[in-house]
Design a protein around this motif. Structure first.
Motif, PDB file in Angstrom:
ATOM      1  N   ALA A  40       1.054  -1.226  -0.178  1.00 26.15           N
ATOM      2  CA  ALA A  40      -0.029   0.415   0.070  1.00 26.15           C
ATOM      3  C   ALA A  40       0.984   1.190  -0.287  1.00 26.15           C
ATOM      4  CB  ALA A  40      -1.222   0.176   1.454  1.00 26.15           C
ATOM      5  N   ASP A  41       0.606   2.239  -0.673  1.00 20.41           N
ATOM      6  CA  ASP A  41       0.861   3.523  -0.815  1.00 20.41           C
ATOM      7  C   ASP A  41       0.350   3.849   0.795  1.00 20.41           C
ATOM      8  OD1 ASP A  41       3.073   3.298  -2.343  1.00 20.41           O
ATOM      9  OD2 ASP A  41       0.802   3.651  -4.289  1.00 20.41           O
ATOM     10  N   LEU A  42      -0.977   3.666   0.670  1.00 25.00           N
ATOM     11  CA  LEU A  42      -2.159   4.947   1.977  1.00 25.00           C
ATOM     12  C   LEU A  42      -2.754   3.858   2.366  1.00 25.00           C
ATOM     13  CD1 LEU A  42      -2.994   7.940   3.165  1.00 25.00           C
ATOM     14  CD2 LEU A  42      -4.734   7.652   1.152  1.00 25.00           C
ATOM     15  N   VAL A  43      -2.412   3.516   3.554  1.00 29.58           N
ATOM     16  CA  VAL A  43      -3.611   3.317   4.431  1.00 29.58           C
ATOM     17  C   VAL A  43      -5.022   3.899   5.192  1.00 29.58           C
ATOM     18  CG1 VAL A  43      -3.988   2.060   6.030  1.00 29.58           C
ATOM     19  CG2 VAL A  43      -2.184   1.871   4.773  1.00 29.58           C
ATOM     20  N   ILE A  44      -6.998   3.821   4.575  1.00 28.93           N
ATOM     21  CA  ILE A  44      -7.599   4.008   5.431  1.00 28.93           C
ATOM     22  C   ILE A  44      -8.093   3.220   6.310  1.00 28.93           C
ATOM     23  CG2 ILE A  44      -9.611   5.693   4.870  1.00 28.93           C
ATOM     24  CD1 ILE A  44      -8.850   5.883   2.212  1.00 28.93           C
ATOM     25  N   THR A  45      -8.098   3.278   7.175  1.00 33.56           N
ATOM     26  CA  THR A  45      -8.999   2.811   8.348  1.00 33.56           C
ATOM     27  C   THR A  45      -9.820   3.604   9.136  1.00 33.56           C
ATOM     28  OG1 THR A  45      -8.845   1.490   9.877  1.00 33.56           O
ATOM     29  CG2 THR A  45      -6.979   2.978  10.381  1.00 33.56           C
ATOM     30  N   GLY A  46     -11.252   2.468  10.083  1.00 37.62           N
ATOM     31  CA  GLY A  46     -11.990   3.985  10.375  1.00 37.62           C
ATOM     32  C   GLY A  46     -12.186   3.121  11.417  1.00 37.62           C
ATOM     33  N   GLU A  47     -13.028   3.942  12.901  1.00 47.14           N
ATOM     34  CA  GLU A  47     -14.604   3.179  13.330  1.00 47.14           C
ATOM     35  C   GLU A  47     -15.522   4.360  13.788  1.00 47.14           C
ATOM     36  OE1 GLU A  47     -12.953   1.691  17.263  1.00 47.14           O
ATOM     37  OE2 GLU A  47     -11.403   3.701  17.004  1.00 47.14           O
ATOM     38  N   GLY A  48     -16.695   4.130  14.676  1.00 50.73           N
ATOM     39  CA  GLY A  48     -17.703   5.069  14.892  1.00 50.73           C
ATOM     40  C   GLY A  48     -17.029   5.732  16.024  1.00 50.73           C
ATOM     41  N   SER A  49     -16.577   5.799  16.860  1.00 55.17           N
ATOM     42  CA  SER A  49     -15.552   6.436  17.343  1.00 55.17           C
ATOM     43  C   SER A  49     -13.909   6.415  17.788  1.00 55.17           C
ATOM     44  CB  SER A  49     -16.996   6.655  19.387  1.00 55.17           C
ATOM     45  OG  SER A  49     -15.697   7.802  19.761  1.00 55.17           O
ATOM     46  N   PHE A  50     -13.638   7.339  17.521  1.00 53.66           N
ATOM     47  CA  PHE A  50     -11.826   7.449  17.752  1.00 53.66           C
ATOM     48  C   PHE A  50     -11.469   8.522  18.422  1.00 53.66           C
ATOM     49  CE2 PHE A  50      -7.550   9.399  15.978  1.00 53.66           C
ATOM     50  CZ  PHE A  50      -6.946   8.133  16.242  1.00 53.66           C
ATOM     51  N   ASP A  51     -11.509   7.308  19.778  1.00 52.54           N
ATOM     52  CA  ASP A  51     -10.974   7.950  20.610  1.00 52.54           C
ATOM     53  C   ASP A  51     -10.080   6.900  21.706  1.00 52.54           C
ATOM     54  OD1 ASP A  51     -12.343   5.705  22.077  1.00 52.54           O
ATOM     55  OD2 ASP A  51     -14.644   6.339  21.528  1.00 52.54           O
ATOM     56  N   HIS A  52      -9.827   7.505  23.249  1.00 50.26           N
ATOM     57  CA  HIS A  52      -8.516   6.869  23.474  1.00 50.26           C
ATOM     58  C   HIS A  52      -8.465   5.793  24.479  1.00 50.26           C
ATOM     59  CE1 HIS A  52     -11.553   6.843  27.113  1.00 50.26           C
ATOM     60  NE2 HIS A  52     -11.263   5.663  27.430  1.00 50.26           N
ATOM     61  N   GLN A  53      -9.581   5.018  23.831  1.00 51.46           N
ATOM     62  CA  GLN A  53     -10.099   3.621  23.812  1.00 51.46           C
ATOM     63  C   GLN A  53      -9.566   3.116  22.382  1.00 51.46           C
ATOM     64  OE1 GLN A  53     -13.924   1.945  24.725  1.00 51.46           O
ATOM     65  NE2 GLN A  53     -13.977   2.531  27.375  1.00 51.46           N
ATOM     66  N   SER A  54      -9.318   3.634  21.277  1.00 47.44           N
ATOM     67  CA  SER A  54      -8.744   3.254  20.618  1.00 47.44           C
ATOM     68  C   SER A  54      -7.984   2.778  20.052  1.00 47.44           C
ATOM     69  CB  SER A  54      -9.400   4.207  18.906  1.00 47.44           C
ATOM     70  OG  SER A  54     -10.809   4.542  18.872  1.00 47.44           O
ATOM     71  N   LEU A  55      -7.055   3.299  20.582  1.00 47.30           N
ATOM     72  CA  LEU A  55      -5.477   2.720  20.598  1.00 47.30           C
ATOM     73  C   LEU A  55      -5.244   2.105  21.542  1.00 47.30           C
ATOM     74  CD1 LEU A  55      -4.046   7.578  20.711  1.00 47.30           C
ATOM     75  CD2 LEU A  55      -5.088   4.890  18.608  1.00 47.30           C
ATOM     76  N   ARG A  56      -6.131   1.368  22.737  1.00 50.91           N
ATOM     77  CA  ARG A  56      -5.626   0.389  22.965  1.00 50.91           C
ATOM     78  C   ARG A  56      -6.296  -0.923  23.276  1.00 50.91           C
ATOM     79  NH1 ARG A  56      -5.891   5.339  25.887  1.00 50.91           N
ATOM     80  NH2 ARG A  56      -4.415   5.507  27.255  1.00 50.91           N
ATOM     81  N   GLY A  57      -5.596  -1.546  21.688  1.00 53.22           N
ATOM     82  CA  GLY A  57      -5.820  -2.792  20.937  1.00 53.22           C
ATOM     83  C   GLY A  57      -6.910  -2.626  20.511  1.00 53.22           C
ATOM     84  N   LYS A  58      -7.594  -2.088  20.100  1.00 53.87           N
ATOM     85  CA  LYS A  58      -8.830  -2.635  18.649  1.00 53.87           C
ATOM     86  C   LYS A  58      -8.103  -1.804  17.663  1.00 53.87           C
ATOM     87  CE  LYS A  58     -12.916  -0.140  19.671  1.00 53.87           C
ATOM     88  NZ  LYS A  58     -13.727   0.796  20.547  1.00 53.87           N
ATOM     89  N   VAL A  59      -8.688  -2.356  16.311  1.00 52.84           N
ATOM     90  CA  VAL A  59      -8.135  -2.343  15.114  1.00 52.84           C
ATOM     91  C   VAL A  59      -7.590  -0.857  14.392  1.00 52.84           C
ATOM     92  CG1 VAL A  59      -9.795  -2.583  12.829  1.00 52.84           C
ATOM     93  CG2 VAL A  59     -10.701  -4.089  14.209  1.00 52.84           C
ATOM     94  N   VAL A  60      -8.358  -0.093  14.973  1.00 46.82           N
ATOM     95  CA  VAL A  60      -7.701   1.178  14.257  1.00 46.82           C
ATOM     96  C   VAL A  60      -6.492   0.931  14.627  1.00 46.82           C
ATOM     97  CG1 VAL A  60      -7.420   3.755  14.552  1.00 46.82           C
ATOM     98  CG2 VAL A  60      -9.645   2.520  13.590  1.00 46.82           C
ATOM     99  N   ALA A  61      -5.625   1.399  15.776  1.00 45.13           N
ATOM    100  CA  ALA A  61      -4.776   0.524  16.705  1.00 45.13           C
ATOM    101  C   ALA A  61      -3.760   0.001  16.190  1.00 45.13           C
ATOM    102  CB  ALA A  61      -4.633  -0.002  18.429  1.00 45.13           C
ATOM    103  N   GLY A  62      -4.238  -0.918  15.796  1.00 43.54           N
ATOM    104  CA  GLY A  62      -3.437  -2.233  14.662  1.00 43.54           C
ATOM    105  C   GLY A  62      -3.276  -2.461  13.898  1.00 43.54           C
ATOM    106  N   VAL A  63      -3.784  -1.566  12.782  1.00 37.90           N
ATOM    107  CA  VAL A  63      -3.688  -0.885  11.495  1.00 37.90           C
ATOM    108  C   VAL A  63      -2.821   0.270  11.479  1.00 37.90           C
ATOM    109  CG1 VAL A  63      -4.649   0.236   9.609  1.00 37.90           C
ATOM    110  CG2 VAL A  63      -6.006  -2.247  11.147  1.00 37.90           C
ATOM    111  N   ALA A  64      -2.954   0.552  12.357  1.00 39.32           N
ATOM    112  CA  ALA A  64      -2.083   2.238  12.142  1.00 39.32           C
ATOM    113  C   ALA A  64      -0.507   2.207  12.541  1.00 39.32           C
ATOM    114  CB  ALA A  64      -2.997   3.385  13.238  1.00 39.32           C
ATOM    115  N   GLY A  65      -0.551   0.987  13.480  1.00 37.30           N
ATOM    116  CA  GLY A  65       1.153   1.093  14.529  1.00 37.30           C
ATOM    117  C   GLY A  65       0.975  -0.348  12.719  1.00 37.30           C
ATOM    118  N   ALA A  66       0.729  -1.082  12.285  1.00 35.04           N
ATOM    119  CA  ALA A  66       1.475  -1.759  11.562  1.00 35.04           C
ATOM    120  C   ALA A  66       1.479  -0.829   9.767  1.00 35.04           C
ATOM    121  CB  ALA A  66       0.087  -2.251  10.758  1.00 35.04           C
ATOM    122  N   ALA A  67       0.804   0.328  10.309  1.00 37.64           N
ATOM    123  CA  ALA A  67       1.437   0.685   8.281  1.00 37.64           C
ATOM    124  C   ALA A  67       2.226   2.194   8.908  1.00 37.64           C
ATOM    125  CB  ALA A  67       0.013   1.633   8.738  1.00 37.64           C
ATOM    126  N   ARG A  68       2.470   2.137  10.633  1.00 40.37           N
ATOM    127  CA  ARG A  68       3.634   2.745  11.079  1.00 40.37           C
ATOM    128  C   ARG A  68       4.922   2.208  11.152  1.00 40.37           C
ATOM    129  NH1 ARG A  68       3.023   3.251  16.976  1.00 40.37           N
ATOM    130  NH2 ARG A  68       3.784   0.596  16.107  1.00 40.37           N
TER     131      ARG A  68
END
Length: 386
Positions: A291-319
């Protein structure tokens, strides 16, 4: 000039669901439609994700194929509900607790974990056994129950009893009177797997009742009552269910979905990462590598999102791959610095797209999410496409 093929962006769309509005495949499709409106020449790869909660079966069906079998079941209050199991060629059945136990099946006034039951999930598991599955993978998440899987056991042949030998009523509160079990599990050798990214134990400060009970309608008194009831239930399972592991109340993952994780463990099953299972199924690593760019998402992007949820896993793998990652959400409340540390390049919300709370953005985000995501997809294409 670069060859035309090198000018085409390779965009990976791998969102989670937007709870209460859109499934993960619908989110990915809406963003992709918007991108194609603005940059039709780019290569888009859609890999919607789930972590075991609502949408688990839908996402896996898109990735694995197989046969989707409708199964009549009941909701947390015993009313008819539509469920299904996904049967794949390797003898695995996939099902999700949210179809029968989901919080989304109840109104706010109906939420009461003292009374809600996981009986409907037992009907889905029984259907997988009857279909001849060798392994049943149960996605856990988004549940309205706190009954430690007591209701789930009933359709599988095990009835919880009180001290007088009477069948217990359904619901988490009744487990305070648990004293025995009648019957044996009817699994025909099927291996159970709980797909969850929650590692909370069944009992205590970090247990099912204390951590998840309040979002299901429990007040402080209810939490104490339910935790004590689950402690009694864990003792009965350990004493009376052959093969139940010792120390059930403290095992990681036992607190998932109101104690459904503990029931799976008590039946000789195991816990696995839900998002890990899904990402393997959709071959996410290979998609990220290209990929050249990754787009992910969920209903509410909040502090819980960065603690083991889908968005955190995808963002970390892209980073880790040096690939930019953009988050689209219904609402964004995570700080820019915190998001950047997790690998998020930028984040956009439907709420702000529709003018914010002061201009009716909440209602628009809930009622017109496809329109909003399509517009945000086009906006990203204009910003990022070569």
């Amino acid at each position: 000039m670069w060859p035309a093929t090198l000018l085409r962006m390779r965009v990976l769309l791998c969102p989670d669901k937007f709870a209460g509005t859109l499934s993960a495949p619908d989110v990915a499709a809406a963003v992709a439609d918007g991108w194609r409106d603005a940059a039709p020449g780019d290569d888009l790869l859609l890999r919607p994700l789930a972590d075991g909660g609502p949408g688990f079966v839908d996402v896996l069906a898109g990735a694995l194929g197989g046969c989707r079998v409708p199964v009549p079941t009941v909701d947390p209050l015993g009313r008819p509900a539509a469920g299904e199991i996904l049967l794949t060629g390797d003898g695995t059945a996939y099902l999700e607790s949210a179809q029968a136990c989901g919080l989304h099946l109840l109104t706010a006034a109906e939420r009461d974990p003292k009374a809600t039951t996981s009986y409907g999930l037992g009907l889905l598991v029984a259907a997988a056994v009857e279909a001849g599955a060798r392994t049943a993978v149960v996605g856990l998440g988004g549940s309205a129950t706190n009954d430690g899987g007591a209701g789930m056991l009933v359709p599988l042949g095990v009835t919880p009893l009180d001290g007088a030998g009477r069948a217990l009523p359904y619901g988490g509160a009744a487990l305070a009177a648990a004293a025995a079990l009648d019957g044996e599990p009817w699994l025909r050798g099927v291996t159970l797997v709980a797909a969850t990214d929650v590692d909370n134990p069944l009992l205590g400060l970090h247990g099912a009742s204390s951590v998840f009970g309040p979002q299901k309608g429990a007040d402080r008194a209810d939490v104490l009552l339910l935790d004590a009831a689950l402690q009694r239930w864990a003792e009965v399972l350990t004493e009376r269910l052959p093969g139940c592991p010792p120390g059930l109340g403290a095992l990681p993952g036992g607190g998932a979905a109101g104690g459904l994780g503990a029931a799976v463990l008590a039946l000789g099953g195991r816990c696995e990462s839900g998002i890990g299972l899904v990402t393997r199924a959709v071959k996410l690593d290979a998609a990220l590598d290209a990929a050249d760019l990754v787009i992910t998402g969920e209903g509410s992007f909040d502090h819980q999102s960065l603690r083991g949820k889908v968005v955190a896993g995808v963002a970390g793998a892209a980073r880790d791959r040096g690939v930019p990652c953009v988050v689209l959400a219904g609402r964004v409340s995570t700080g820019r610095r915190e998001a950047a540390a997790a690998g998020v390049t930028d984040a956009y919300s439907l709420l702000e797209h529709f003018g914010g709370e002061e201009h009716g953005g909440v209602d628009a985000a809930m009622t017109r999410p496809v329109e909003g995501l399509r517009a945000l997809g086009a906006r990203l294409a204009r910003q990022w496409s070569r």
